[in-house]
Scaffold this active site. Structure first.
Site, mmCIF file in Angstrom:
data_model
loop_
_atom_site.group_PDB
_atom_site.id
_atom_site.type_symbol
_atom_site.label_atom_id
_atom_site.label_comp_id
_atom_site.label_asym_id
_atom_site.label_seq_id
_atom_site.Cartn_x
_atom_site.Cartn_y
_atom_site.Cartn_z
ATOM 1 C CB SER A 6 4.811 -1.695 12.058
ATOM 2 O OG SER A 6 4.331 -0.371 12.237
ATOM 3 N N GLY A 29 1.957 2.241 10.735
ATOM 4 C CA GLY A 29 2.868 3.376 10.597
ATOM 5 C C GLY A 29 3.486 3.822 11.906
ATOM 6 C CE LYS A 56 0.637 3.649 5.012
ATOM 7 N NZ LYS A 56 -0.012 3.725 6.300
ATOM 8 C CG HIS A 71 -6.006 1.766 4.961
ATOM 9 N ND1 HIS A 71 -5.583 2.728 5.851
ATOM 10 C CD2 HIS A 71 -4.956 0.924 4.793
ATOM 11 C CE1 HIS A 71 -4.324 2.484 6.185
ATOM 12 N NE2 HIS A 71 -3.920 1.388 5.567
ATOM 13 C CD GLU A 79 -3.106 5.511 6.670
ATOM 14 O OE1 GLU A 79 -3.058 5.610 5.433
ATOM 15 O OE2 GLU A 79 -2.167 5.048 7.353
ATOM 16 C CD GLU A 91 -3.736 -2.711 7.200
ATOM 17 O OE1 GLU A 91 -2.635 -2.954 6.712
ATOM 18 O OE2 GLU A 91 -4.343 -1.645 7.003
ATOM 19 C CG ASN A 99 -1.654 1.309 1.406
ATOM 20 O OD1 ASN A 99 -1.805 2.063 0.447
ATOM 21 N ND2 ASN A 99 -2.139 1.578 2.617
#
Ligand code: PEP
Length: 248
Positions: free
Chosen positions: A211, A172, A11, A94, A96, A166, A9
């Protein structure tokens, strides 16, 4: 038998020049380790991903899709448009997008449905925040997120999808769930699907994301219910992606 899958991904990172090197590295790694791999790139780079990856074992996809098929939705990108660019995958839900763009379970379920209607394979992201983990509601959260999609599309739809667990606190942040912590949630997700359809559950790929790095991938991927990884930061570094493919 579920073959491992490694999905990058990107991003909102990249440039035409930097992507060239990265795409070559990803392609070489997937070939060298016979690893099923894919990259989810920003929309403007889909054409570049297609020209670099067409005819290879690496698939490509997007990181978001509209919940609508078409219409007056300025700034949105439909699932049909992603198909036009040869995408196989699209990320939906996701964390985010859930946290920063207000995507709720209903919206995520609608995006999942649109993706499948157009023939894409959605990668449905599920996961709890740190506060939710600390209050002991991880199972409730992932079950609710998954349930919204099953209610809208039916459990059989999961046979044409990939899940990604996740934990939000691991994305991150450099904090990875331990292999045991991740395995526990993966097993729980598989068991929940299995309550409705055992065959779908046993074939369902559930990736771990948060991560993942060359140093922890092997241990995570060794867990019985972890079928590969959704990789953020480390997918932007060709050597790291290569090492993760080797672990898979
Ligand atoms: C992600 O963006 O889905 C992700 C898992 O990021 P990272 O690997 O950087 O934690």
């Amino acid at each position: 038998m579920r073959a491992k899958l490694v999905v990058g991904n990107w991003k909102m990172y990249g440039s035409l020049a930097a992507n060239l090197t990265l795409l070559t590295g990803i392609k070489d790694a997937a070939i060298a380790f016979k690893c099923a791999a894919a990259v989810c790139v920003p929309f403007p780079y889909l054409a570049q991903a297609r020209s670099a990856l067409a005819g290879t074992s690496v698939a490509w996809g997007a990181q978001n899709v509209s919940e609508h098929a078409q219409g007056a939705f300025t700034g949105e990108v439909s699932a049909g448009m992603l198909v036009d660019f040869g995408c196989r995958y699209v990320l939906v839900g996701h964390s985010e997008r859930r946290a920063l763009y207000g995507e709720d379970d209903r919206t995520v379920a609608a995006k999942f449905q649109q993706a499948q209607l157009a023939g894409l394979t959605p990668i449905l992201c599920l996961g709890e925040t740190l506060a939710e983990r600390e209050s002991g509601v991880t199972a409730d959260v992932v079950t609710r997120q998954l349930g919204a999609v099953i209610d809208a599309s039916g459990v059989a739809a999961l046979s044409r999808a990939v899940l990604a667990y996740e934990p939000v606190w691991a994305i991150g942040t450099g904090k990875t769930a331990s292999p045991q912590q991740a395995q526990e949630v993966h097993a729980l997700i598989r068991a929940r699907v299995g309550q409705s359809d055992a065959a779908v559950a046993s074939e369902l790929r559930i990736l771990y994301g948060g991560s993942v790095k060359p140093g922890n991938a092997r241990e995570l991927f060794a867990m019985p219910d972890i079928d590969g990884g959704l990789i953020g930061g480390a997918s932007l570094v060709a050597e790291d992606f290569r090492a993760i493919c080797a672990a898979a």
